[in-house]
Design a protein around this motif. Structure first.
Motif, PDB file in Angstrom:
ATOM      1  N   GLY A   1      18.482 -11.258 -12.827  1.00 51.78           N
ATOM      2  CA  GLY A   1      19.567 -12.166 -12.466  1.00 51.78           C
ATOM      3  C   GLY A   1      19.413 -12.833 -11.116  1.00 51.78           C
ATOM      4  N   LYS A   2      18.288 -12.595 -10.453  1.00 52.83           N
ATOM      5  CA  LYS A   2      18.075 -13.184  -9.140  1.00 52.83           C
ATOM      6  C   LYS A   2      16.844 -14.066  -9.144  1.00 52.83           C
ATOM      7  CE  LYS A   2      20.330  -9.576  -6.419  1.00 52.83           C
ATOM      8  NZ  LYS A   2      20.177  -8.666  -5.247  1.00 52.83           N
ATOM      9  N   GLN A   3      16.794 -14.938  -8.158  1.00 54.75           N
ATOM     10  CA  GLN A   3      15.622 -15.799  -8.030  1.00 54.75           C
ATOM     11  C   GLN A   3      14.440 -15.014  -7.471  1.00 54.75           C
ATOM     12  OE1 GLN A   3      16.844 -19.178  -5.616  1.00 54.75           O
ATOM     13  NE2 GLN A   3      17.171 -20.394  -7.458  1.00 54.75           N
ATOM     14  N   ARG A   4      13.259 -15.487  -7.813  1.00 58.94           N
ATOM     15  CA  ARG A   4      12.062 -14.882  -7.263  1.00 58.94           C
ATOM     16  C   ARG A   4      12.011 -15.159  -5.757  1.00 58.94           C
ATOM     17  NH1 ARG A   4       6.335 -16.990  -9.377  1.00 58.94           N
ATOM     18  NH2 ARG A   4       6.998 -18.788  -8.141  1.00 58.94           N
ATOM     19  N   GLU A   5      11.624 -14.175  -4.996  1.00 55.11           N
ATOM     20  CA  GLU A   5      11.523 -14.354  -3.563  1.00 55.11           C
ATOM     21  C   GLU A   5      10.188 -13.839  -3.041  1.00 55.11           C
ATOM     22  OE1 GLU A   5      14.064 -12.102  -0.941  1.00 55.11           O
ATOM     23  OE2 GLU A   5      13.981 -10.298  -2.183  1.00 55.11           O
ATOM     24  N   LEU A   6       9.719 -14.505  -1.998  1.00 53.87           N
ATOM     25  CA  LEU A   6       8.497 -14.071  -1.335  1.00 53.87           C
ATOM     26  C   LEU A   6       8.807 -12.811  -0.537  1.00 53.87           C
ATOM     27  CD1 LEU A   6       5.534 -14.554  -0.451  1.00 53.87           C
ATOM     28  CD2 LEU A   6       6.465 -15.913   1.439  1.00 53.87           C
ATOM     29  N   VAL A   7       8.020 -11.779  -0.749  1.00 56.79           N
ATOM     30  CA  VAL A   7       8.200 -10.535  -0.014  1.00 56.79           C
ATOM     31  C   VAL A   7       7.336 -10.518   1.238  1.00 56.79           C
ATOM     32  CG1 VAL A   7       7.984  -8.028  -0.111  1.00 56.79           C
ATOM     33  CG2 VAL A   7       8.700  -9.300  -2.153  1.00 56.79           C
ATOM     34  N   ALA A   8       6.047 -10.764   1.066  1.00 52.70           N
ATOM     35  CA  ALA A   8       5.131 -10.719   2.204  1.00 52.70           C
ATOM     36  C   ALA A   8       3.852 -11.436   1.832  1.00 52.70           C
ATOM     37  CB  ALA A   8       4.824  -9.278   2.608  1.00 52.70           C
ATOM     38  N   GLY A   9       3.187 -11.979   2.835  1.00 53.25           N
ATOM     39  CA  GLY A   9       1.908 -12.622   2.636  1.00 53.25           C
ATOM     40  C   GLY A   9       1.003 -12.374   3.815  1.00 53.25           C
ATOM     41  N   ILE A  10      -0.297 -12.437   3.586  1.00 53.27           N
ATOM     42  CA  ILE A  10      -1.274 -12.248   4.656  1.00 53.27           C
ATOM     43  C   ILE A  10      -2.416 -13.211   4.438  1.00 53.27           C
ATOM     44  CG2 ILE A  10      -2.379 -10.330   3.398  1.00 53.27           C
ATOM     45  CD1 ILE A  10      -2.994  -9.099   6.194  1.00 53.27           C
ATOM     46  N   THR A  11      -2.792 -13.911   5.487  1.00 49.99           N
ATOM     47  CA  THR A  11      -3.873 -14.873   5.386  1.00 49.99           C
ATOM     48  C   THR A  11      -5.215 -14.205   5.619  1.00 49.99           C
ATOM     49  OG1 THR A  11      -3.899 -15.473   7.716  1.00 49.99           O
ATOM     50  CG2 THR A  11      -2.293 -16.611   6.309  1.00 49.99           C
ATOM     51  N   SER A  12      -6.269 -14.959   5.388  1.00 52.82           N
ATOM     52  CA  SER A  12      -7.612 -14.437   5.612  1.00 52.82           C
ATOM     53  C   SER A  12      -7.840 -14.140   7.090  1.00 52.82           C
ATOM     54  CB  SER A  12      -8.667 -15.426   5.099  1.00 52.82           C
ATOM     55  OG  SER A  12      -8.475 -16.699   5.708  1.00 52.82           O
ATOM     56  N   GLY A  13      -7.082 -14.792   7.951  1.00 52.10           N
ATOM     57  CA  GLY A  13      -7.181 -14.535   9.381  1.00 52.10           C
ATOM     58  C   GLY A  13      -6.334 -13.383   9.850  1.00 52.10           C
ATOM     59  N   GLY A  14      -5.563 -12.801   8.941  1.00 48.86           N
ATOM     60  CA  GLY A  14      -4.748 -11.648   9.298  1.00 48.86           C
ATOM     61  C   GLY A  14      -3.313 -11.963   9.673  1.00 48.86           C
ATOM     62  N   SER A  15      -2.926 -13.232   9.637  1.00 47.70           N
ATOM     63  CA  SER A  15      -1.534 -13.569   9.935  1.00 47.70           C
ATOM     64  C   SER A  15      -0.640 -13.126   8.783  1.00 47.70           C
ATOM     65  CB  SER A  15      -1.386 -15.076  10.153  1.00 47.70           C
ATOM     66  OG  SER A  15      -2.129 -15.492  11.269  1.00 47.70           O
ATOM     67  N   THR A  16       0.502 -12.587   9.133  1.00 47.43           N
ATOM     68  CA  THR A  16       1.413 -12.065   8.128  1.00 47.43           C
ATOM     69  C   THR A  16       2.777 -12.734   8.215  1.00 47.43           C
ATOM     70  OG1 THR A  16       2.113 -10.270   9.603  1.00 47.43           O
ATOM     71  CG2 THR A  16       0.299  -9.801   8.090  1.00 47.43           C
ATOM     72  N   ASN A  17       3.466 -12.744   7.110  1.00 48.62           N
ATOM     73  CA  ASN A  17       4.860 -13.175   7.102  1.00 48.62           C
ATOM     74  C   ASN A  17       5.621 -12.296   6.125  1.00 48.62           C
ATOM     75  OD1 ASN A  17       3.400 -14.893   5.036  1.00 48.62           O
ATOM     76  ND2 ASN A  17       5.507 -15.339   4.482  1.00 48.62           N
ATOM     77  N   TYR A  18       6.879 -12.103   6.430  1.00 51.60           N
ATOM     78  CA  TYR A  18       7.716 -11.201   5.647  1.00 51.60           C
ATOM     79  C   TYR A  18       9.074 -11.829   5.388  1.00 51.60           C
ATOM     80  CZ  TYR A  18       4.458  -7.532   7.108  1.00 51.60           C
ATOM     81  OH  TYR A  18       3.335  -6.764   7.329  1.00 51.60           O
ATOM     82  N   ALA A  19       9.670 -11.443   4.271  1.00 49.84           N
ATOM     83  CA  ALA A  19      11.067 -11.782   4.050  1.00 49.84           C
ATOM     84  C   ALA A  19      11.905 -11.025   5.072  1.00 49.84           C
ATOM     85  CB  ALA A  19      11.491 -11.392   2.636  1.00 49.84           C
ATOM     86  N   ASP A  20      12.976 -11.638   5.509  1.00 46.79           N
ATOM     87  CA  ASP A  20      13.846 -10.982   6.489  1.00 46.79           C
ATOM     88  C   ASP A  20      14.343  -9.636   5.969  1.00 46.79           C
ATOM     89  OD1 ASP A  20      15.458 -14.048   7.666  1.00 46.79           O
ATOM     90  OD2 ASP A  20      13.569 -13.086   8.232  1.00 46.79           O
ATOM     91  N   SER A  21      14.546  -9.551   4.680  1.00 48.45           N
ATOM     92  CA  SER A  21      15.120  -8.342   4.092  1.00 48.45           C
ATOM     93  C   SER A  21      14.168  -7.143   4.121  1.00 48.45           C
ATOM     94  CB  SER A  21      15.554  -8.610   2.649  1.00 48.45           C
ATOM     95  OG  SER A  21      14.447  -9.056   1.871  1.00 48.45           O
TER      96      SER A  21
ATOM     97  N   SER B   1      11.247   3.229   3.656  1.00 48.30           N
ATOM     98  CA  SER B   1      12.713   3.143   3.743  1.00 48.30           C
ATOM     99  C   SER B   1      13.275   2.291   2.623  1.00 48.30           C
ATOM    100  CB  SER B   1      13.129   2.576   5.106  1.00 48.30           C
ATOM    101  OG  SER B   1      12.628   3.362   6.160  1.00 48.30           O
ATOM    102  N   LEU B   2      12.832   2.556   1.432  1.00 47.10           N
ATOM    103  CA  LEU B   2      13.231   1.728   0.296  1.00 47.10           C
ATOM    104  C   LEU B   2      14.716   1.861   0.001  1.00 47.10           C
ATOM    105  CD1 LEU B   2      10.077   2.293  -1.870  1.00 47.10           C
ATOM    106  CD2 LEU B   2      10.997   0.059  -1.260  1.00 47.10           C
ATOM    107  N   LYS B   3      15.278   0.749  -0.444  1.00 48.45           N
ATOM    108  CA  LYS B   3      16.695   0.662  -0.750  1.00 48.45           C
ATOM    109  C   LYS B   3      16.873   0.258  -2.221  1.00 48.45           C
ATOM    110  CE  LYS B   3      17.534  -1.208   3.891  1.00 48.45           C
ATOM    111  NZ  LYS B   3      18.101  -2.346   4.659  1.00 48.45           N
ATOM    112  N   PRO B   4      18.014   0.555  -2.804  1.00 45.55           N
ATOM    113  CA  PRO B   4      18.238   0.124  -4.190  1.00 45.55           C
ATOM    114  C   PRO B   4      18.049  -1.385  -4.386  1.00 45.55           C
ATOM    115  CG  PRO B   4      19.875   1.745  -3.577  1.00 45.55           C
ATOM    116  CD  PRO B   4      19.093   1.432  -2.327  1.00 45.55           C
TER     117      PRO B   4
END
Length: 116
Positions: free
Chosen positions: A42-62, A84-87
């Motif tokens: 029932g929810k939209q797909r969201e980006l959780v995390a990504g990492i580039t070949s150079g090692g840069s990372t990004n994360y969802a705020d959640s 620290s996983l949550k429901p």
């Protein structure tokens, strides 16, 4: 073509940890970004995390501060350490890779269920 095999999903209690793996094979040269999306019912797909070949990372705020993404280029594998996983983290997690500038490939998806 790139083939992705995911592993590591499952059922865990609130506060527990899981580690997802995403192994790439095939035409793995020029793989740039690797990461995960998730989609809960029932929810939209969201980006959780990504990492580039150079090692840069990004994360969802959640998930920032709880999840850590990494990669081992010698194994063409990305990892998502989830602590620290949550429901509300319950979802199907799908890994992806971007080869070159735009070629995107997807894994089969793995279920992560966090019980309260």
């Amino acid at each position: 073509q790139v083939q992705l095999v995911e592993s590591g999903g499952g059922l865990v209690q609130t506060g527990g940890s899981l580690r997802l793996s995403c192994a790439a094979s095939g035409s793995t040269f020029s793989i740039n970004t690797m990461g995960w999306y998730r989609q809960a019912p029932g929810k939209q797909r969201e980006l959780v995390a990504g990492i580039t070949s150079g090692g840069s990372t990004n994360y969802a705020d959640s998930v920032r501060g709880r999840f850590t993404i990494s990669r081992d280029d010698a194994k063409n594998t990305a990892y998502l350490q989830m602590n620290s996983l949550k429901p509300e983290d319950t979802a199907v997690y799908s890994c992806y890779v971007v080869r070159g500038f735009w070629e995107t490939y997807w894994g089969q998806g793995t279920q992560v269920t966090v019980s309260s």
